[in-house]
Design an enzyme around this catalytic site. Structure first.
Site, mmCIF file in Angstrom:
data_model
loop_
_atom_site.group_PDB
_atom_site.id
_atom_site.type_symbol
_atom_site.label_atom_id
_atom_site.label_comp_id
_atom_site.label_asym_id
_atom_site.label_seq_id
_atom_site.Cartn_x
_atom_site.Cartn_y
_atom_site.Cartn_z
ATOM 1 N N GLU A 15 -8.907 8.986 5.551
ATOM 2 C CA GLU A 15 -9.378 7.940 5.352
ATOM 3 C C GLU A 15 -10.214 7.959 4.479
ATOM 4 O O GLU A 15 -10.442 6.795 3.415
ATOM 5 C CB GLU A 15 -9.798 6.917 6.679
ATOM 6 N N GLU A 28 -13.558 6.061 -0.547
ATOM 7 C CA GLU A 28 -14.765 4.815 0.675
ATOM 8 C C GLU A 28 -15.172 5.417 1.970
ATOM 9 O O GLU A 28 -14.556 5.871 3.236
ATOM 10 C CB GLU A 28 -13.459 3.504 0.927
ATOM 11 N N LYS A 71 -15.187 4.770 5.643
ATOM 12 C CA LYS A 71 -14.089 4.358 6.236
ATOM 13 C C LYS A 71 -14.254 5.112 7.638
ATOM 14 O O LYS A 71 -14.573 6.360 7.542
ATOM 15 C CB LYS A 71 -12.799 4.558 5.345
ATOM 16 N N GLU A 108 0.594 -1.423 -0.339
ATOM 17 C CA GLU A 108 -0.349 -0.198 0.215
ATOM 18 C C GLU A 108 1.014 1.818 -0.154
ATOM 19 O O GLU A 108 1.888 0.808 0.671
ATOM 20 C CB GLU A 108 -1.085 0.267 1.214
#
Length: 396
Positions: free
Chosen positions: A343, A334, A337, A280
């Site tokens: 985030e 997203e 999250k 990541e």
């Protein structure tokens, strides 16, 4: 009726059928043409799904393949995703979540998991790696930490028993928090409390010929101390760099320094035969008021410059001949999250397929599900129309 009139009467319906045939075939060709770019995008993509507004896996399959992405990392083994990528050639990393790691210590449970989540999709879907847990040593669950290696061993043994050893490897992904020291890179060392766990894990990875996965985010260092961490250094922009006083190697970006510090820590525990891969890395395009640098401009600069280095097949200063292997986080923003706003804003794309910023990664997200079944139906319709056209032509 004159011959010309009879011919015209028969020619009109034939021309209509032919036009329909050509329209269908053109549509199919247009949908397929986005997949025919010359070269694959040289990065992997993390496909997270902690959101309630994402497109279906069938549409995502088209998006990723239109970008010529050849490597995708999941955090589970979603059957809808794996099914959507049948016969596409895309290489997958699938994951066993932390909540299931302890159960995998049981060889029977590990074998059942593979038989359910991996074996049915091979070889049509290219599953090449299983990550057992994610950032296990970042938390305080001592039982989970103790069970990680036995779980990895059980999964590995189950793969071997099913004849999949060598086709699918086994590893786990770590947070950079496992590092006790990371600068200079040559002095990289794991935390004292983590090293006893990692020593046998490294021996397992060496035996299994599996990579060591690390999640690296230079953004975190900049966010924590924006006044003292040079932006150019974390964004791959021109700068004088920092020289490792032990090796005399110069580092002009933080990501490569972080990777080489992990190599040094692994070597300090007696292993020089394990590849380090970045499972990541990314940069948020939006954050809370106290999250410095979380902007589309900086996110685009980070990912764009990283892409250019990967396209050059560039290695780190310690291993210049080994191109760095990176999975970017993440495909989409997203919205569910937890945590700070950043985030929820690491995506390359918004859920509607619009790029969050422009780094040259253009993709096609179909406006409706264009699944394998739909493609087969369209092709069947085309064949039927062609047959009808042939009959009409014979009658004329």
């Amino acid at each position: 009726m004159a011959m010309a009139e009879r011919f015209e009467a028969r020619w009109l319906p034939f021309r209509f059928v032919l036009a329909v045939v050509l329209l269908v075939l053109t549509t199919v060709a247009d949908r397929a043409s986005v997949l025919l770019r010359a070269e694959a995008t040289p990065i992997g993509i993390n496909y997270g799904q902690i959101a309630d507004n994402l497109p279906s896996p069938a549409r995502v399959s088209w998006l990723l393949r239109s970008m010529q992405v050849s490597k995708v990392k999941l955090y589970d083994a979603d059957p809808y995703v794996l099914s959507a990528f049948l016969d596409t050639g895309v290489e997958f990393v699938v994951g066993i979540g932390n909540e299931n790691v302890s159960a995998m210590v049981d060889p029977a449970a590990a074998r059942a998991w593979i038989q359910r989540h991996v074996q049915p999709y091979l070889p049509a879907t290219r599953i090449t790696c299983i990550t057992v847990g994610n950032e296990v040593f970042k938390g305080n669950d001592t039982e989970l930490k103790a069970n990680l290696l036995p779980a990895m061993q059980s999964v590995y043994q189950a793969l071997a028993a099913l004849g999949l050893q060598g086709t699918v490897n086994v590893t786990t992904a770590h947070s950079l928090d496992i590092m006790g020291s990371s600068f200079p890179p040559s002095a990289g060392a794991f935390r004292a409390d983590v090293a006893p766990y990692l020593q046998p894990i490294l021996s397992f990875l060496s035996m299994a010929r599996s990579p060591f996965l690390i999640n690296c985010y230079p953004y975190f260092a900049y966010k924590a101390d924006p006044g003292n961490v040079p932006l150019e250094y974390v964004l791959f922009q021109p700068n004088a760099g920092v020289t490792d006083t032990n090796t005399r190697l110069n580092y002009n970006n933080m990501l490569y320094a972080q990777v080489d510090s992990v190599y040094a820590a692994i070597q300090a525990l007696g292993h020089a035969d394990i590849d380090v891969k970045v499972s990541e890395t990314g940069w948020p395009s939006r954050g809370d008021p106290d999250e410095a640098g979380a902007t589309p401009e900086y996110a685009g600069t980070y990912i764009g410059n990283l892409l250019r280095r990967i396209e050059m097949k560039q290695g780190t200063p310690l291993r210049p001949s080994v191109p760095i292997d990176v999975y970017v986080f993440a495909l989409f923003n997203e919205n569910l999250k937890p945590g700070p706003a950043s985030e929820r804003n690491y995506g390359l794309f918004y859920p509607d397929g619009t790029p969050v910023y422009n780094v040259g990664l253009r993709g096609y997200l179909p406006p409706m599900d264009y699944s394998q079944g739909t493609r087969k139906a369209v092709h069947l319709l085309a064949l039927i129309l062609i047959a009808v056209a042939a009959i009409a032509l014979s009658l004329s």
